[in-house]
Scaffold this motif. Sequence first.
Motif, PDB file in Angstrom:
ATOM      1  N   ARG A 249      30.065  41.703  36.109  1.00 47.50           N
ATOM      2  CA  ARG A 249      29.817  40.260  35.528  1.00 47.50           C
ATOM      3  C   ARG A 249      31.081  39.780  34.539  1.00 47.50           C
ATOM      4  N   ASP A 250      31.504  40.469  33.814  1.00 41.80           N
ATOM      5  CA  ASP A 250      32.788  40.453  32.841  1.00 41.80           C
ATOM      6  C   ASP A 250      34.112  40.050  33.726  1.00 41.80           C
ATOM      7  N   ASP A 251      34.305  40.728  34.761  1.00 46.68           N
ATOM      8  CA  ASP A 251      35.620  40.494  35.524  1.00 46.68           C
ATOM      9  C   ASP A 251      35.482  39.285  36.250  1.00 46.68           C
ATOM     10  N   ALA A 252      34.090  39.149  36.924  1.00 49.35           N
ATOM     11  CA  ALA A 252      33.819  37.799  37.477  1.00 49.35           C
ATOM     12  C   ALA A 252      33.777  36.691  36.700  1.00 49.35           C
ATOM     13  N   ASP A 253      33.423  36.753  35.623  1.00 50.20           N
ATOM     14  CA  ASP A 253      33.467  35.384  34.507  1.00 50.20           C
ATOM     15  C   ASP A 253      35.128  35.272  34.256  1.00 50.20           C
ATOM     16  N   ALA A 254      35.898  36.436  34.155  1.00 48.22           N
ATOM     17  CA  ALA A 254      37.411  35.986  33.612  1.00 48.22           C
ATOM     18  C   ALA A 254      37.926  35.372  34.907  1.00 48.22           C
ATOM     19  N   LEU A 255      37.667  35.908  36.316  1.00 42.61           N
ATOM     20  CA  LEU A 255      38.362  35.330  37.405  1.00 42.61           C
ATOM     21  C   LEU A 255      37.783  33.980  37.649  1.00 42.61           C
ATOM     22  N   ASP A 256      36.688  33.557  37.399  1.00 39.50           N
ATOM     23  CA  ASP A 256      36.060  32.163  37.313  1.00 39.50           C
ATOM     24  C   ASP A 256      36.578  31.192  36.469  1.00 39.50           C
ATOM     25  N   SER A 257      36.978  31.781  35.005  1.00 34.55           N
ATOM     26  CA  SER A 257      37.639  31.029  34.433  1.00 34.55           C
ATOM     27  C   SER A 257      39.131  30.594  34.821  1.00 34.55           C
ATOM     28  N   TRP A 258      39.741  31.773  35.198  1.00 37.99           N
ATOM     29  CA  TRP A 258      41.120  31.449  35.892  1.00 37.99           C
ATOM     30  C   TRP A 258      41.177  30.497  36.932  1.00 37.99           C
ATOM     31  N   ALA A 259      40.344  30.678  37.884  1.00 34.71           N
ATOM     32  CA  ALA A 259      40.177  29.673  38.741  1.00 34.71           C
ATOM     33  C   ALA A 259      39.880  28.415  38.368  1.00 34.71           C
ATOM     34  N   ALA A 260      38.997  28.320  37.643  1.00 35.99           N
ATOM     35  CA  ALA A 260      38.959  26.832  37.074  1.00 35.99           C
ATOM     36  C   ALA A 260      40.135  26.124  36.503  1.00 35.99           C
ATOM     37  N   ASP A 261      40.961  26.970  35.652  1.00 36.71           N
ATOM     38  CA  ASP A 261      42.223  26.450  35.219  1.00 36.71           C
ATOM     39  C   ASP A 261      43.376  26.283  36.132  1.00 36.71           C
ATOM     40  N   ALA A 262      43.068  27.240  37.159  1.00 40.13           N
ATOM     41  CA  ALA A 262      44.292  27.053  38.317  1.00 40.13           C
ATOM     42  C   ALA A 262      44.002  25.816  39.374  1.00 40.13           C
ATOM     43  N   GLU A 263      42.632  25.263  39.249  1.00 39.10           N
ATOM     44  CA  GLU A 263      42.426  24.495  40.459  1.00 39.10           C
ATOM     45  C   GLU A 263      43.278  23.289  40.179  1.00 39.10           C
ATOM     46  N   ALA A 264      43.468  22.838  39.173  1.00 39.61           N
ATOM     47  CA  ALA A 264      44.088  21.384  38.795  1.00 39.61           C
ATOM     48  C   ALA A 264      45.572  21.544  39.263  1.00 39.61           C
ATOM     49  N   SER A 265      46.077  22.794  39.146  1.00 34.97           N
ATOM     50  CA  SER A 265      47.661  23.062  39.469  1.00 34.97           C
ATOM     51  C   SER A 265      47.927  23.139  41.041  1.00 34.97           C
ATOM     52  N   VAL A 266      47.136  23.093  41.744  1.00 34.62           N
ATOM     53  CA  VAL A 266      47.152  23.472  43.269  1.00 34.62           C
ATOM     54  C   VAL A 266      46.804  22.027  44.075  1.00 34.62           C
TER      55      VAL A 266
END
Length: 345
Positions: A249-266
């Motif tokens: 869960r900790d890893d998935a939360d971190a990756l989800d946060s990364w993805a949310a931040d990365a979405e605008a850049s793509v």
Amino acid sequence: MGPHPAVAAIRLAVRRVLHDVLTEHHDHPTGQPHTPGAAPGTHPLVLVACSGGADSMALASALAFEARKLPLRAGGITVDHGLQHGSTQRAHEVADRMTALGLAPVEAVTVTVGREGGPEAAARDARYAALDAAAERHGATAVLLGHTRDDQAETVLLGLARGSGIRSLSGMAAVSGTAGRYRRPFLELDRQTVRKACIAQELAVWDDPHNSDPAYTRSRLRHEGLPALEKALGKGVVEALARTAQLSRDDADALDSWAADAEASVRDEAGRLECAKLHGLPPAVRRRVLRRAVIASGAPAGSLFARHIEEVDRLITGWRGQGAINLPGRVEALRQGGRLVIRQG
């Protein structure tokens, strides 16, 4: 003389959750966005979802005991799935037991279980829909669920068997649902402790025959799969799986946060996903961006599996001119002019 150790353990677990609920309530004294039915100025209401089994009866008892000492109201909901003979009478008996514990309001709700996703998933969907509706109707701040560490271990194994990725391995969250509505106080307690608490308090419990019916996947896992694992690997499998859930869960939360931040850049200036930029993301982040985009276009999250996202991902990483990918919710994904187009048909 103090209470039985098992009783003390379940009360402590519930007490911690109730204190969290009160703290959050005090942080939002007005508006209460997640309790639209609550009357202004009243104490927050916490409901327990109770099937009549040992886990939920122990939870109902602990809630009734702890709520008396706090500025809280405590009630209960039992759901009649209508899948067994005599289920309506049993639901009313469970409601009577909750009332006898001092819970109010108490309600027995009847639901119609569909067929989508199989019997277990359909029953779960109907149950949560009923609990959501009851929480809105009564203006409840939180709904307590009796899932134990054993349930968590089973959920992790089911996720592993489905190959659904790290989010599936993270199991059930201690807090979930809209605005954190659902709370699971017993995720760190084993099923045996909870059952001992019921015996010590002489609580009448109902053992659902579906829980031992081999026709159900979770039942086979509980009575055959986990015992076989413990026989092969030794004791401690349940605890290890529960730890795996938290780490995942900790890893998935971190990756989800990364993805949310990365979405605008793509995305380009028009908001379209650019395939070249998506290709540059780490696979775990890219697939999360794709999943977010597919759900935003109308695909039901519960019907979207890893294989669906893998097919969409191949439009980025294995592009050979293939056609549109059909996804749940009448959503399709296709590649056009270096852009990934995701739309509802």
